[in-house]
Design an enzyme around this catalytic site. Sequence first.
Site, PDB file in Angstrom:
ATOM      1  N   GLU A  69     -51.535  33.797  29.058  1.00 40.06           N
ATOM      2  CA  GLU A  69     -52.372  34.707  29.840  1.00 40.06           C
ATOM      3  C   GLU A  69     -53.796  34.749  29.294  1.00 40.06           C
ATOM      4  O   GLU A  69     -54.754  34.759  30.064  1.00 40.06           O
ATOM      5  CB  GLU A  69     -51.774  36.125  29.839  1.00 40.06           C
ATOM      6  CG  GLU A  69     -50.429  36.233  30.533  1.00 40.06           C
ATOM      7  CD  GLU A  69     -49.236  35.973  29.614  1.00 40.06           C
ATOM      8  OE1 GLU A  69     -48.120  36.348  30.001  1.00 40.06           O
ATOM      9  OE2 GLU A  69     -49.408  35.386  28.515  1.00 40.06           O
TER      10      GLU A  69
ATOM     11  N   CYS B 257     -51.190  40.393  25.524  1.00 43.85           N
ATOM     12  CA  CYS B 257     -51.600  39.885  26.836  1.00 43.85           C
ATOM     13  C   CYS B 257     -51.749  41.011  27.844  1.00 43.85           C
ATOM     14  O   CYS B 257     -52.641  40.976  28.687  1.00 43.85           O
ATOM     15  CB  CYS B 257     -50.610  38.834  27.318  1.00 43.85           C
ATOM     16  SG  CYS B 257     -50.646  37.343  26.289  1.00 43.85           S
TER      17      CYS B 257
ATOM     18  N   CYS C 142     -46.695  39.930  26.899  1.00 49.25           N
ATOM     19  CA  CYS C 142     -46.494  40.644  25.638  1.00 49.25           C
ATOM     20  C   CYS C 142     -47.542  41.758  25.537  1.00 49.25           C
ATOM     21  O   CYS C 142     -48.459  41.826  26.365  1.00 49.25           O
ATOM     22  CB  CYS C 142     -46.615  39.674  24.466  1.00 49.25           C
ATOM     23  SG  CYS C 142     -48.312  39.193  24.091  1.00 49.25           S
TER      24      CYS C 142
ATOM     25  N   HIS D  96     -52.191  32.771  23.771  1.00 50.51           N
ATOM     26  CA  HIS D  96     -51.067  32.892  24.701  1.00 50.51           C
ATOM     27  C   HIS D  96     -51.515  32.425  26.082  1.00 50.51           C
ATOM     28  O   HIS D  96     -52.711  32.352  26.371  1.00 50.51           O
ATOM     29  CB  HIS D  96     -50.596  34.340  24.771  1.00 50.51           C
ATOM     30  CG  HIS D  96     -49.877  34.802  23.544  1.00 50.51           C
ATOM     31  ND1 HIS D  96     -49.054  35.906  23.543  1.00 50.51           N
ATOM     32  CD2 HIS D  96     -49.837  34.311  22.274  1.00 50.51           C
ATOM     33  CE1 HIS D  96     -48.551  36.086  22.336  1.00 50.51           C
ATOM     34  NE2 HIS D  96     -49.019  35.132  21.537  1.00 50.51           N
TER      35      HIS D  96
END
Length: 157
Positions: free
Chosen positions: A56, A87, A84, A54
Site C-alpha cells: 500500500e 498502511c 496493517c 509495504h
Amino acid sequence: MTEQEKYMQEAVNAALKGMRNNEGGPFGCVIVKEGKIVGIGNNKVTSTNDPTAHAEVTAIRDACKNLGSFQLEGCTVYTSCEPCPMCLGAIYWARPDKVYYGSNQVDAANIGFDDEFIYKEIPLPYSERSIPFEQLAPEIAIKPFEEWDKKEDKTEY
C-alpha cells in the site's frame, strides 16, 4: 467479472509478480482514479531493506508521484490484503475515497504475517510497550511546531 474485481485482480497480479521476483512478501496494491490505474505497488521490504515498503505504501508513493499530489482524493485503493496498522495510517493520511481489500488479517496471520501484536501495543502505556517510549526534551522539540504555526507560506495538509 466486475470492474472492482478486475482492479482486485491487478492488485493480486502485483503481489504475485513481486513475490515471484523475490522483492518481498505476497502483497499487492493498485490505486485507481477515474477508471485508470494511477499507482501500483507490491511489497518490497526484503529487496529494499525498508520495513515501510509495504504494497500500500509503495502504491501510494507511486500514485502521488504520478498525480503530482500528496492527496489521493477521488481515488480508490484496491489491496490484496487488509492493510496493517502502518498502511492503514498511510491510507488515512493520503485520503482516498474508498478501500477494497481481498484477504483479511486472519488469512495473513495464517501464513506468518500477524500484526495483531501492534494493535495490542497501541493502547498500552508507553512504559509497558515491548519497545518503551519516553518523552524527551519537549521544550526543545516544540520549536519547529511554534515556527510552523507562524509560517505564512506553508502548504496545509
